[in-house]
Design an enzyme around this catalytic site. Sequence first.
Site, PDB file in Angstrom:
ATOM      1  N   ASN A 111       0.842  -1.210   0.000  1.00 28.70           N
ATOM      2  CA  ASN A 111       0.000   0.000   0.000  1.00 28.70           C
ATOM      3  C   ASN A 111       0.864   1.242   0.000  1.00 28.70           C
ATOM      4  OD1 ASN A 111      -0.427   1.895   2.559  1.00 28.70           O
ATOM      5  ND2 ASN A 111       0.241  -0.116   3.304  1.00 28.70           N
ATOM      6  N   ARG A 112       0.333   2.253  -0.681  1.00 29.98           N
ATOM      7  CA  ARG A 112       0.924   3.596  -0.591  1.00 29.98           C
ATOM      8  C   ARG A 112      -0.221   4.596  -0.394  1.00 29.98           C
ATOM      9  NH1 ARG A 112       2.297   1.991  -6.014  1.00 29.98           N
ATOM     10  NH2 ARG A 112       0.859   2.876  -7.550  1.00 29.98           N
ATOM     11  N   GLY A 114      -0.871   6.812   1.962  1.00 32.93           N
ATOM     12  CA  GLY A 114      -0.419   8.185   2.222  1.00 32.93           C
ATOM     13  C   GLY A 114      -1.298   8.938   3.212  1.00 32.93           C
ATOM     14  N   PHE A 115      -1.711   8.263   4.268  1.00 29.02           N
ATOM     15  CA  PHE A 115      -2.483   8.914   5.350  1.00 29.02           C
ATOM     16  C   PHE A 115      -3.737   9.617   4.817  1.00 29.02           C
ATOM     17  CE2 PHE A 115       1.458   9.662   8.314  1.00 29.02           C
ATOM     18  CZ  PHE A 115       1.512   8.307   8.572  1.00 29.02           C
ATOM     19  N   ASN A 172       3.115   7.612  15.032  1.00 28.96           N
ATOM     20  CA  ASN A 172       3.559   6.907  13.829  1.00 28.96           C
ATOM     21  C   ASN A 172       4.687   7.691  13.157  1.00 28.96           C
ATOM     22  OD1 ASN A 172       3.870   5.497  11.478  1.00 28.96           O
ATOM     23  ND2 ASN A 172       1.778   5.793  10.747  1.00 28.96           N
ATOM     24  N   SER A 175       5.668   5.224   8.743  1.00 28.73           N
ATOM     25  CA  SER A 175       5.019   4.925   7.470  1.00 28.73           C
ATOM     26  C   SER A 175       5.997   5.228   6.342  1.00 28.73           C
ATOM     27  CB  SER A 175       3.766   5.775   7.281  1.00 28.73           C
ATOM     28  OG  SER A 175       3.370   5.688   5.927  1.00 28.73           O
ATOM     29  N   ASN A 177       5.102   5.922   3.402  1.00 24.18           N
ATOM     30  CA  ASN A 177       4.364   6.614   2.346  1.00 24.18           C
ATOM     31  C   ASN A 177       4.201   8.111   2.554  1.00 24.18           C
ATOM     32  OD1 ASN A 177       3.948   4.144   0.963  1.00 24.18           O
ATOM     33  ND2 ASN A 177       2.359   3.634   2.471  1.00 24.18           N
ATOM     34  N   THR A 178       4.850   8.659   3.567  1.00 17.61           N
ATOM     35  CA  THR A 178       4.871  10.111   3.749  1.00 17.61           C
ATOM     36  C   THR A 178       6.335  10.513   3.680  1.00 17.61           C
ATOM     37  OG1 THR A 178       2.855  10.168   5.066  1.00 17.61           O
ATOM     38  CG2 THR A 178       4.395  11.984   5.396  1.00 17.61           C
ATOM     39  N   LYS A 217       5.579   3.851  17.093  1.00 16.12           N
ATOM     40  CA  LYS A 217       5.574   2.750  16.113  1.00 16.12           C
ATOM     41  C   LYS A 217       6.774   2.867  15.181  1.00 16.12           C
ATOM     42  CE  LYS A 217       2.477   0.364  12.930  1.00 16.12           C
ATOM     43  NZ  LYS A 217       1.067   0.239  12.537  1.00 16.12           N
ATOM     44  N   ASN A 246       5.813  -1.415  11.484  1.00 15.55           N
ATOM     45  CA  ASN A 246       5.037  -0.923  10.347  1.00 15.55           C
ATOM     46  C   ASN A 246       5.388  -1.746   9.093  1.00 15.55           C
ATOM     47  OD1 ASN A 246       3.457   0.912   8.761  1.00 15.55           O
ATOM     48  ND2 ASN A 246       3.905   2.488  10.285  1.00 15.55           N
ATOM     49  N   GLY A 297       2.685  -9.489   9.668  1.00 11.59           N
ATOM     50  CA  GLY A 297       2.721 -10.848   9.138  1.00 11.59           C
ATOM     51  C   GLY A 297       2.114 -11.902  10.033  1.00 11.59           C
ATOM     52  N   TYR A 318      -3.520  -6.884  10.741  1.00 12.96           N
ATOM     53  CA  TYR A 318      -4.091  -6.122   9.627  1.00 12.96           C
ATOM     54  C   TYR A 318      -4.241  -7.038   8.413  1.00 12.96           C
ATOM     55  CZ  TYR A 318      -5.281  -2.183   6.613  1.00 12.96           C
ATOM     56  OH  TYR A 318      -5.944  -1.327   5.776  1.00 12.96           O
TER      57      TYR A 318
HETATM   58  C1  LIG Z   1      -3.651  -0.584   3.629  1.00 15.54           C
HETATM   59  C2  LIG Z   1      -2.846  -0.356   4.865  1.00 15.54           C
HETATM   60  C3  LIG Z   1      -2.909   0.858   5.525  1.00 15.54           C
HETATM   61  C4  LIG Z   1      -2.159   1.087   6.665  1.00 15.54           C
HETATM   62  N1  LIG Z   1      -2.253   2.294   7.305  1.00 15.54           N
HETATM   63  C5  LIG Z   1      -1.554   2.509   8.445  1.00 15.54           C
HETATM   64  C6  LIG Z   1      -1.670   3.725   9.126  1.00 15.54           C
HETATM   65  O1  LIG Z   1      -2.426   4.621   8.749  1.00 15.54           O
HETATM   66  N2  LIG Z   1      -0.925   3.892  10.261  1.00 15.54           N
HETATM   67  C7  LIG Z   1      -0.084   2.922  10.741  1.00 15.54           C
HETATM   68  O2  LIG Z   1       0.558   3.124  11.775  1.00 15.54           O
HETATM   69  N3  LIG Z   1       0.018   1.740  10.103  1.00 15.54           N
HETATM   70  C8  LIG Z   1      -0.686   1.523   8.977  1.00 15.54           C
HETATM   71  N4  LIG Z   1      -0.571   0.318   8.350  1.00 15.54           N
HETATM   72  C9  LIG Z   1       0.381  -0.704   8.867  1.00 15.54           C
HETATM   73  C10 LIG Z   1      -0.301  -1.707   9.782  1.00 15.54           C
HETATM   74  O3  LIG Z   1      -0.827  -1.094  10.935  1.00 15.54           O
HETATM   75  C11 LIG Z   1       0.712  -2.786  10.200  1.00 15.54           C
HETATM   76  O4  LIG Z   1       1.756  -2.192  10.952  1.00 15.54           O
HETATM   77  C12 LIG Z   1       1.311  -3.497   9.000  1.00 15.54           C
HETATM   78  O5  LIG Z   1       0.309  -3.716   8.032  1.00 15.54           O
HETATM   79  C13 LIG Z   1       1.959  -4.835   9.363  1.00 15.54           C
HETATM   80  O6  LIG Z   1       1.004  -5.737   9.876  1.00 15.54           O
HETATM   81  P1  LIG Z   1       0.296  -6.868   8.961  1.00 15.54           P
HETATM   82  O7  LIG Z   1       1.396  -7.608   8.248  1.00 15.54           O
HETATM   83  O8  LIG Z   1      -0.508  -7.684   9.918  1.00 15.54           O
HETATM   84  O9  LIG Z   1      -0.552  -6.140   7.994  1.00 15.54           O
HETATM   85  C14 LIG Z   1      -1.316   0.061   7.184  1.00 15.54           C
HETATM   86  C15 LIG Z   1      -1.263  -1.173   6.521  1.00 15.54           C
HETATM   87  C16 LIG Z   1      -2.009  -1.401   5.391  1.00 15.54           C
HETATM   88  C17 LIG Z   1      -1.949  -2.746   4.717  1.00 15.54           C
END
Ligand SMILES: Cc1cc2nc3c(=O)[nH]c(=O)nc-3n(C[C@H](O)[C@H](O)[C@H](O)COP(=O)(O)O)c2cc1C
Length: 345
Positions: A111-112, A114-115, A172, A175, A177-178, A217, A246, A297, A318
């Site tokens: 994903n990208r 971008g908040f 956070n 990320s 993507n910022t 984070k 993240n 994961g 997630y």
């Molecule tokens: C589509 C998407 C959007 C995400 N948005 C955020 C976010 O806004 N803030 C944040 O701290 N992490 C965000 N994450 C990261 C997740 O909170 C998590 O740290 C990451 O996906 C790893 O866990 P997972 O492998 O179980 O997905 C996002 C992940 C995905 C897939």
Amino acid sequence: MLFDLARPLLFLLDAEVAHELVLPSARLAHRFGLSGLPGGPLPGRQVNAMGLAFPNPVGLAAGFDKNAAFLRLFAAFGFGFLEIGTVTPRPQPGNPKPRLFRIAAARALINRMGFNNCGIARFVENVRRARYDGILGINIGKNAATPIERAADDYVACMQAVYPLASYIAVNISSPNTKDLRELQRGTALEGLLDALGRERRSLARKHNRRVPIAVKIAPDLEDDAIPAIAERFLAHEVDAIIATNATVSRAGLAGLPHADEAGGLTGAPLRARATEVVRRLAAALQGAIPIIGVGGILSGADALERIDAGASLVQLYTGLVYRGPALVREAVAAIEPQAARMAA
Ligand SMILES: Cc1cc2nc3c(=O)[nH]c(=O)nc-3n(C[C@H](O)[C@H](O)[C@H](O)COP(=O)(O)O)c2cc1C
């Protein structure tokens, strides 16, 4: 059950379209008593961390409910806590679409986003309206247009707005993507931010007569020797927990798969080993001084247990929810505390 039926159809759609369809539909089904969800926190291993009593150690990771629009639905999944956001001071659209990609063969997402979010004012209204009374982490960030040197202003503004509503505040700085956000993980940028947050928290704690824990984070892409160093800085600044990790900018394990070369953060199964390794290294550095929230994961109960064994007190999900549906929550709770969960089943 419903999810298992819907998933093959959902996977035919663009990933973000599917995401936007599934949550409102699930909320509607839940309102009519048709979701088959547990309804509230599943009984499991109770964990005391950051001064909070978690009914079970499995939480929703940030980014699934960026605008606090689905709190009651996610509460019904059985989670022991929810983390919502990332929210920024002003609303922003995020990056152009498409910006979310499924790599099903690897059980991964890139994903990208971008908040993309509705901004702090709307967000606060949404949280108040939801009347959710479980443990709520609120994840805060900076607007894309705020120069990185002014980042602390955005975090402080968000902290002020969410302070009375949050069980803990997640900061956070990881990320991918910022632009330049991850620069906040080191050197004077990190010191400046932690100073500003510490100062603001002292003032808010006096005003509200409550000290809200701060969790930071971090990225899985920190070099190994930067991990004990950052842990030491967090302890010096009285940070209350570390969320690891993240998404990663690595593409290891994806060679040749469709979408593997999309820009953004990779999550899901390919992140598992590194996220566990980061938890292990943090645990060695922290020696129990503050708790670790393990994320990245976790797609099965065994993965959740592995993260706890590596030193996490709590875990978050997630990408596993996208591939496994809400049943993963029960599986993770049960794997971490088989006996308590079996009694409740
Ligand atoms: C589509 C998407 C959007 C995400 N948005 C955020 C976010 O806004 N803030 C944040 O701290 N992490 C965000 N994450 C990261 C997740 O909170 C998590 O740290 C990451 O996906 C790893 O866990 P997972 O492998 O179980 O997905 C996002 C992940 C995905 C897939």
